[in-house]
Each structure stands twice: as structure tokens, then as C-alpha cells.
Design an enzyme around this catalytic site. Sequence first.
Site, PDB file in Angstrom:
ATOM      1  N   SER A 147     -37.949  -3.959  -1.460  1.00  0.00           N
ATOM      2  CA  SER A 147     -37.616  -3.496  -0.043  1.00  0.00           C
ATOM      3  C   SER A 147     -36.257  -3.510  -0.557  1.00  0.00           C
ATOM      4  O   SER A 147     -35.671  -4.287  -0.164  1.00  0.00           O
ATOM      5  CB  SER A 147     -38.113  -4.155   0.686  1.00  0.00           C
ATOM      6  N   TYR A 160     -41.035 -12.143   5.137  1.00  0.00           N
ATOM      7  CA  TYR A 160     -40.824 -10.866   4.734  1.00  0.00           C
ATOM      8  C   TYR A 160     -39.571 -10.475   3.512  1.00  0.00           C
ATOM      9  O   TYR A 160     -39.871 -10.064   1.842  1.00  0.00           O
ATOM     10  CB  TYR A 160     -40.801  -9.538   5.411  1.00  0.00           C
TER      11      TYR A 160
HETATM   12  N1  LIG Z   1     -43.395   2.001   4.661  1.00  0.00           N
HETATM   13  C1  LIG Z   1     -42.375   1.761   4.630  1.00  0.00           C
HETATM   14  O1  LIG Z   1     -41.352   2.299   5.478  1.00  0.00           O
HETATM   15  C2  LIG Z   1     -41.629   0.686   3.034  1.00  0.00           C
HETATM   16  C3  LIG Z   1     -40.417   0.000   3.023  1.00  0.00           C
HETATM   17  C4  LIG Z   1     -39.735  -0.905   2.222  1.00  0.00           C
HETATM   18  C5  LIG Z   1     -40.733  -1.349   1.559  1.00  0.00           C
HETATM   19  N2  LIG Z   1     -42.269  -1.066   1.594  1.00  0.00           N
HETATM   20  C6  LIG Z   1     -43.263  -1.603   0.626  1.00  0.00           C
HETATM   21  O2  LIG Z   1     -44.291  -0.460   0.346  1.00  0.00           O
HETATM   22  C7  LIG Z   1     -45.945  -1.164  -0.248  1.00  0.00           C
HETATM   23  C8  LIG Z   1     -46.816  -0.278   1.028  1.00  0.00           C
HETATM   24  O3  LIG Z   1     -46.117  -0.041   1.840  1.00  0.00           O
HETATM   25  P1  LIG Z   1     -46.334   1.064   3.585  1.00  0.00           P
HETATM   26  O4  LIG Z   1     -45.862   1.784   4.064  1.00  0.00           O
HETATM   27  O5  LIG Z   1     -47.749   1.823   1.704  1.00  0.00           O
HETATM   28  O6  LIG Z   1     -47.903  -0.341   3.723  1.00  0.00           O
HETATM   29  P2  LIG Z   1     -49.445   0.376   3.975  1.00  0.00           P
HETATM   30  O7  LIG Z   1     -49.505   1.728   4.727  1.00  0.00           O
HETATM   31  O8  LIG Z   1     -49.871  -0.516   5.344  1.00  0.00           O
HETATM   32  O9  LIG Z   1     -50.448   0.260   3.187  1.00  0.00           O
HETATM   33  C9  LIG Z   1     -50.842  -0.931   2.517  1.00  0.00           C
HETATM   34  C10 LIG Z   1     -51.558  -1.262   1.474  1.00  0.00           C
HETATM   35  O10 LIG Z   1     -51.702  -2.203   1.120  1.00  0.00           O
HETATM   36  C11 LIG Z   1     -52.888  -2.821   1.037  1.00  0.00           C
HETATM   37  N3  LIG Z   1     -53.484  -3.957   1.107  1.00  0.00           N
HETATM   38  C12 LIG Z   1     -53.015  -5.293   2.336  1.00  0.00           C
HETATM   39  N4  LIG Z   1     -53.572  -6.414   1.983  1.00  0.00           N
HETATM   40  C13 LIG Z   1     -54.053  -6.099   0.785  1.00  0.00           C
HETATM   41  C14 LIG Z   1     -54.417  -7.142  -0.008  1.00  0.00           C
HETATM   42  N5  LIG Z   1     -54.503  -8.771   0.400  1.00  0.00           N
HETATM   43  N6  LIG Z   1     -55.946  -7.228  -1.136  1.00  0.00           N
HETATM   44  C15 LIG Z   1     -55.481  -5.572  -1.487  1.00  0.00           C
HETATM   45  N7  LIG Z   1     -54.928  -4.789  -0.725  1.00  0.00           N
HETATM   46  C16 LIG Z   1     -53.925  -4.561   0.251  1.00  0.00           C
HETATM   47  C17 LIG Z   1     -53.716  -2.438   2.030  1.00  0.00           C
HETATM   48  O11 LIG Z   1     -55.132  -2.128   2.398  1.00  0.00           O
HETATM   49  P3  LIG Z   1     -56.499  -3.020   2.774  1.00  0.00           P
HETATM   50  O12 LIG Z   1     -55.584  -3.444   4.158  1.00  0.00           O
HETATM   51  O13 LIG Z   1     -57.304  -2.139   2.889  1.00  0.00           O
HETATM   52  O14 LIG Z   1     -56.223  -4.436   1.785  1.00  0.00           O
HETATM   53  C18 LIG Z   1     -53.232  -1.027   2.336  1.00  0.00           C
HETATM   54  O15 LIG Z   1     -53.944   0.371   1.508  1.00  0.00           O
HETATM   55  C19 LIG Z   1     -45.457  -2.371   0.396  1.00  0.00           C
HETATM   56  O16 LIG Z   1     -45.584  -3.684  -0.031  1.00  0.00           O
HETATM   57  C20 LIG Z   1     -44.469  -2.370   1.565  1.00  0.00           C
HETATM   58  O17 LIG Z   1     -43.641  -3.734   1.959  1.00  0.00           O
HETATM   59  C21 LIG Z   1     -42.827  -0.088   2.816  1.00  0.00           C
END
Ligand SMILES: NC(=O)c1ccc[n+]([C@@H]2O[C@H](COP(=O)([O-])OP(=O)(O)OC[C@H]3O[C@@H](n4cnc5c(N)ncnc54)[C@H](OP(=O)(O)O)[C@@H]3O)[C@@H](O)[C@H]2O)c1
Length: 257
Positions: A147, A160
Site C-alpha cells: 500500500s 496497518y
Molecule cells: N482498497 C484499497 O483502496 C486498498 C489500498 C491499498 C492497499 N489495499 C490492500 O489490498 C488488499 C485487498 O484489499 P481490498 O480492498 O480488496 O479488501 P477487501 O475487499 O476487504 O477484501 C479482502 C479479502 O481478503 C480476504 N481475507 C481477509 N483475511 C483473510 C484470512 N485470514 N485468510 C484468507 N483470506 C482473508 C477476505 O476474505 P475473507 O474475509 O472471506 O477471508 C477478502 O476476500 C489488502 O491487502 C489491502 O490492504 C487496498
Amino acid sequence: MYLPSFRLDGQKVIVTGAGRGIGRALAIGLAEAGADIALLSRTKEDLEETAKYIKDLGREALIVPTDVTKREDIKESLNHIVGKWGKVNVLINNAGMNIRSKALDVTDEEWQKIMDTNLKSTFMMSQEVGKIMKETNTDGKIISISSVAGTVALRTGVVYAATKAAMIQMTKVLAMEWGQYNICVNSIGPWYFKTPLTEKLLADPEYLHEILSVTPLNRVGELQELVGPTVFLASEAGNYVTGQTIFVDGGMSIKGF
Ligand SMILES: NC(=O)c1ccc[n+]([C@@H]2O[C@H](COP(=O)([O-])OP(=O)(O)OC[C@H]3O[C@@H](n4cnc5c(N)ncnc54)[C@H](OP(=O)(O)O)[C@@H]3O)[C@@H](O)[C@H]2O)c1
């Protein structure tokens, strides 16, 4: 010919956190580039939904419910995947979460949960898949979703931020150690993308205004805009790139004022 291939035909790819948000978009985009995808997260129904899109593309989707914070779960899932495919070409470490407590309020439980989900899981998945890539002599690609919070001080919360900074440094050290096995290790640093993790924040007009005021491109990202850099790193086109983090951030991380 100077143009290398950006295709991933026949490649076997694992995406963690593939049930929604960024992980789902990456899984579908990588399948559009020709790959078969193993989908990992804890919620089977979400993975089934992602799998529909991949199967519609004529690609294989393995639904592998896994808690990536648990070593035994990871090992069991990888046994299943390698039993089916015999190898893994690409690992995408995307699973992640956040609890946005102020530093003075962070509890030990919050610290552990965020560390385990974002950082320890990335290490354990990379380590176990790294072993498989080495043993099967596969020129592998490992790509972790860090990130902008790993390089710029933001109000996303200290734990985080620490996990995402550590992912960036872990990327460099793994790239250095595993170059001898032809395993490239890189990271992608997104700024704001609308997903279940961020949609509430982005729905607040004041917060959105603040975000856009520090974003040279003056908009949040579209999920497809993470797919291009990921496919580049996963494909032959990215073969000489390792240890790097590509910030996909509309210019946010380079902006002064
Ligand atoms: N969205 C943004 O703007 C943004 C910006 C910078 C970085 N990121 C990074 O991008 C990644 C994805 O973010 P997102 O926004 O798509 O998040 P999200 O919509 O909350 O999706 C997160 C995914 O991770 C899975 N997950 C969480 N804990 C887990 C575990 N213990 N074991 C297996 N799977 C797990 C969740 O599934 P379950 O809960 O069903 O397990 C879900 O499929 C993250 O690492 C986040 O920090 C996102």
C-alpha cells in the site's frame, strides 16, 4: 521481435483474498490473460462467485477455502493445488484487513490480528510457495499487494502502515535470496480503490475531497487499473524486474504541496 509476451496462457496462479475487492479483480484479470486460478479466502460463497467469472472465460478456477494466517491451512491448501496442477507459476499475496485505531488506542489483539493477516500470511504463503517453485524448478513470480501506507504517513493506522512497510522490505530481501532460483518477487502499492474495505470511507464527501486533493490524477483508482501492472509483473514482460514496488496511486506518493 522485441515485444515480450504479456500473456499468461497455461500459467497456474494462486490469488489470496480472491473473494471480493482487489483480489477478485486480479483473479479475473489474470484469467483474462490466460491463467488458471486457485482462489483462496475464508468465505467459500465469495470464492464461488469469483469462480463463475473465471469459468465463463474458459479458464479453470480452484475454490480453496483457506485461512492464510494459519500455517496448517496453507500447507493443506497448497497440497491440494499442487496435487491438481503439479506446480505454481504465480502467487498473488492480496489478503489483508485493517482496524483504524489511533496509536494510543491500539490493543494487543488488534496488533496481532493485523500483523497476522497482512504480514505473517504474506511471509508464510511466500515461503511455502517459494519451496514449491524451487522444488519443481519453476521460474516463479510472487507479487504482494502492499500500500501507499507503507511509504507515506497516512491516517490508516500505525499497525496497518507497519505491515505494509514491512511487506515492501520483505519483497526486497526475498527477491535477493531467491533470484538464484529465477523467482521474481515484487509488490504493488495501491492508493484508494473502491472495495468493501474502503467503500464507507469513500462515501464520505469530505474524506473523498481530502484524498483527491493529494492525488495528482484527481480521482480514485479503477480496479482494472491494478490488473495491468499485476499482469506485467506476472508475465514474461516483467522477467527482469524483481525486488520492486510499483505504486499504482494516481501520483499520490510523489506529491509535495
Ligand atoms: N482498497 C484499497 O483502496 C486498498 C489500498 C491499498 C492497499 N489495499 C490492500 O489490498 C488488499 C485487498 O484489499 P481490498 O480492498 O480488496 O479488501 P477487501 O475487499 O476487504 O477484501 C479482502 C479479502 O481478503 C480476504 N481475507 C481477509 N483475511 C483473510 C484470512 N485470514 N485468510 C484468507 N483470506 C482473508 C477476505 O476474505 P475473507 O474475509 O472471506 O477471508 C477478502 O476476500 C489488502 O491487502 C489491502 O490492504 C487496498
